[in-house]
Design an enzyme around this catalytic site. Structure first.
Site, mmCIF file in Angstrom:
data_model
loop_
_atom_site.group_PDB
_atom_site.id
_atom_site.type_symbol
_atom_site.label_atom_id
_atom_site.label_comp_id
_atom_site.label_asym_id
_atom_site.label_seq_id
_atom_site.Cartn_x
_atom_site.Cartn_y
_atom_site.Cartn_z
ATOM 1 N N CYS A 16 36.267 -27.339 -8.707
ATOM 2 C CA CYS A 16 37.346 -27.188 -7.639
ATOM 3 C C CYS A 16 37.373 -27.425 -6.146
ATOM 4 C CB CYS A 16 37.845 -25.162 -7.479
ATOM 5 S SG CYS A 16 36.295 -24.245 -6.743
ATOM 6 N N GLY A 42 40.573 -30.668 -9.163
ATOM 7 C CA GLY A 42 40.920 -29.930 -9.811
ATOM 8 C C GLY A 42 42.075 -29.771 -9.455
ATOM 9 N N ASN A 117 34.338 -22.384 -4.773
ATOM 10 C CA ASN A 117 34.521 -23.043 -5.546
ATOM 11 C C ASN A 117 32.960 -23.181 -5.355
ATOM 12 O OD1 ASN A 117 33.308 -25.958 -5.953
ATOM 13 N ND2 ASN A 117 32.969 -26.881 -3.798
ATOM 14 N N GLY A 118 32.170 -23.370 -7.016
ATOM 15 C CA GLY A 118 31.057 -23.060 -7.266
ATOM 16 C C GLY A 118 31.126 -22.134 -8.823
ATOM 17 N N TYR A 257 30.007 -39.089 -7.921
ATOM 18 C CA TYR A 257 30.839 -39.181 -8.287
ATOM 19 C C TYR A 257 31.732 -38.339 -7.881
ATOM 20 C CZ TYR A 257 34.852 -38.282 -11.937
ATOM 21 O OH TYR A 257 36.267 -38.096 -12.802
#
Length: 485
Positions: A16, A42, A117-118, A257
């Site tokens: 995300c 996301g 996020n995580g 990426y």
């Protein structure tokens, strides 16, 4: 409703992206713009929560930011000068509206909204204990564990309760939290997931990547440091560091990426690093060929670097369609194998009779690489050589990246020769782990305390993996044994 491309299941996917703004009129509209810049992080769902000084307002929806937050009525329903938002892939919890963030709850101290996020690697263990003590969960997301830990903490102030909660969790997190008292942004002590801070006039902005600051016209100020909590209350901004200092381990795949090429992470230009990885790859694994061709779009910078270092011309031998989504077609079994051509098509006139080098960022399951190589051969390529701008992905990630179970990772079950045969290439090579570190300015990877989290390549996980150990999905002793081999 636009959602993630169904033919992208052979990529590692970041879970995300988060974006927050404090003290700006029309904050929701700015958050929507920021989330649009983070859409690549996301694409399953998006949400925004605002605070108008009296009440919290939330709108969450499945699908892309565009189509959900580009309507005036939606933005008008989100008044306030403080707002945070989230774009989501699911790694922990089902794909359902109840898991879409920001998550919100009414606590004893007032409203509490969180965008995460995580991935919390001991969330299941914590959840079991919280449920035993009477907590009632409304989602299957690991993020909700943080809310319940705050709610049940015995500390008096909300800030102390929040810190108490964070000290009980393992894994990776960058968080933006909203309360009636203000906004808090923080990163885990290892800084595995990214978070940056910027300013737009008098407003303070937090985002997963610098590109989101660029898009909204904000000035990048600095990264939120690992283990740091930045607290914004009106015009006051202060920082505290409640955790014991640790050597940071940011995720190295941000440079390979996840991040957009026009972002800057930890003072490194993503675009320049990816070109450097390609140049390193050309040095480590040269091959005689006529053309260097990127697998679009993620392979483009590395392919440019490979071409420049090798002297072999760079060409667009694969043309990508940008208009493929789940709503476009739902293929049956008979045409499912043609799905890759909806997204990628060979430039036949360029490829016929040529020896080509395909450059991509990674190989996960290998199914897309197989189809791309086959496409080159059907277009008349004389030879097809594959070069990968990351080391082999042999291990699953437990820190907020959607990776398959290890048995489905091609590199976990095949050596490079077997992988070459699987994708039907004439040759296959990956950049070395030391080469990847060289592209980031390091001499090589340090055996003890490496600078980055590279567990997906090495199996060297920087934290405990409590949940996965307990359910036998990960054998900690096996991982330790692997590191000693």
């Amino acid at each position: 409703m636009l959602t993630t491309n169904p033919y992208d299941d052979d990529k590692l996917r970041e879970e995300c992206g988060i974006f927050g703004v404090s003290e700006m009129a029309g904050a929701a509209a700015l958050v929507a713009l920021g989330l649009h810049a983070l859409q690549h992080r996301g694409q399953e769902a998006a949400g925004i929560t605002t605070w108008d000084g009296r009440a919290f307002h939330t709108h969450r929806a499945m699908g892309h930011v565009a189509g959900n937050f580009d309507r005036d009525d939606v933005i008008r329903s989100l008044p306030g000068t403080v707002a945070c938002g989230h774009v989501r892939y699911s790694t922990s919890g089902e794909t359902a509206l109840r898991n879409v963030q920001p998550l919100y709850a009414e606590l004893q101290t007032g409203g509490f909204a969180v965008a995460h996020n995580g991935n919390i690697s001991n969330a299941l263990k914590l959840r079991k204990e919280l449920v035993r003590r009477g907590s009632i969960f409304q989602s299957t997301s690991d993020t909700e564990t943080i809310i319940h830990l705050v709610a049940t903490s015995s500390y008096r102030t909300l800030l102390d309760r929040f810190i108490d909660a964070l000290k009980q969790v393992e894994g990776a997190y960058s968080l933006i939290v909203m309360t009636p008292e203000g906004m808090i942004a923080c990163r885990d002590p290892l800084g595995i997931r990214p978070l940056v801070m910027g300013r737009l006039d008098d407003a303070v902005i937090f985002a997963s990547e610098t590109v989101a600051l660029d898009v909204v016209g904000a000035t990048f100020e600095r990264s939120v440091e690992p283990g740091e909590l930045v607290i914004v209350q009106g015009s006051e901004v202060r920082s505290i560091r409640p955790f014991a200092p640790m050597a940071p381990r940011p995720c190295i795949f941000e440079w390979v990426y996840f991040s957009r090429p026009d972002s800057i992470v930890e003072d490194h230009s993503i675009y320049s690093v990816r070109k450097g990885i390609g140049a390193q790859l050309a040095q480590e694994s040269p091959v005689e060929a006529d053309l260097v061709i990127p697998v679009p779009d993620s392979g483009v910078p590395a392919a440019i670097g490979y071409a420049q270092a090798s002297g072999i011309p760079f060409e667009l031998g694969i043309i990508r369609s940008h208009y493929v989504g789940r709503t476009f077609i739902q293929p049956g079994d008979k045409v499912r194998h043609l799905g890759v051509k909806l997204k990628h098509n060979a430039n036949r006139a360029l490829i016929k009779g040529k020896r080509v080098i395909l450059v991509d960022d990674s190989i996960v399951r290998g199914t897309t690489s197989l189809k791309i190589v086959q496409m080159m051969r059907e277009a008349g390529a004389a030879e097809v050589h594959m070069r990968i701008a990351s080391p082999p992905t042999r291990h699953s990630c437990f820190y907020g990246v959607d990776t398959p179970e290890r048995a489905k990772l091609l590199a976990a079950t095949h050596d490079v020769g077997e992988m070459t045969d699987f994708i039907h290439a004439d040759s296959l090579a990956f950049v070395s782990i030391d080469g990847l570190y060289k592209a980031l300015g390091e001499a090589k990877r340090a055996e003890v305390r490496p600078k980055y989290c590279d567990a997906c390549f090495t199996g060297d996980y920087p934290t405990m993996l409590t949940d996965y150990d307990e359910v036998a999905e990960v054998d900690q002793f096996a991982m330790l044994e692997e590191r000693m081999i």
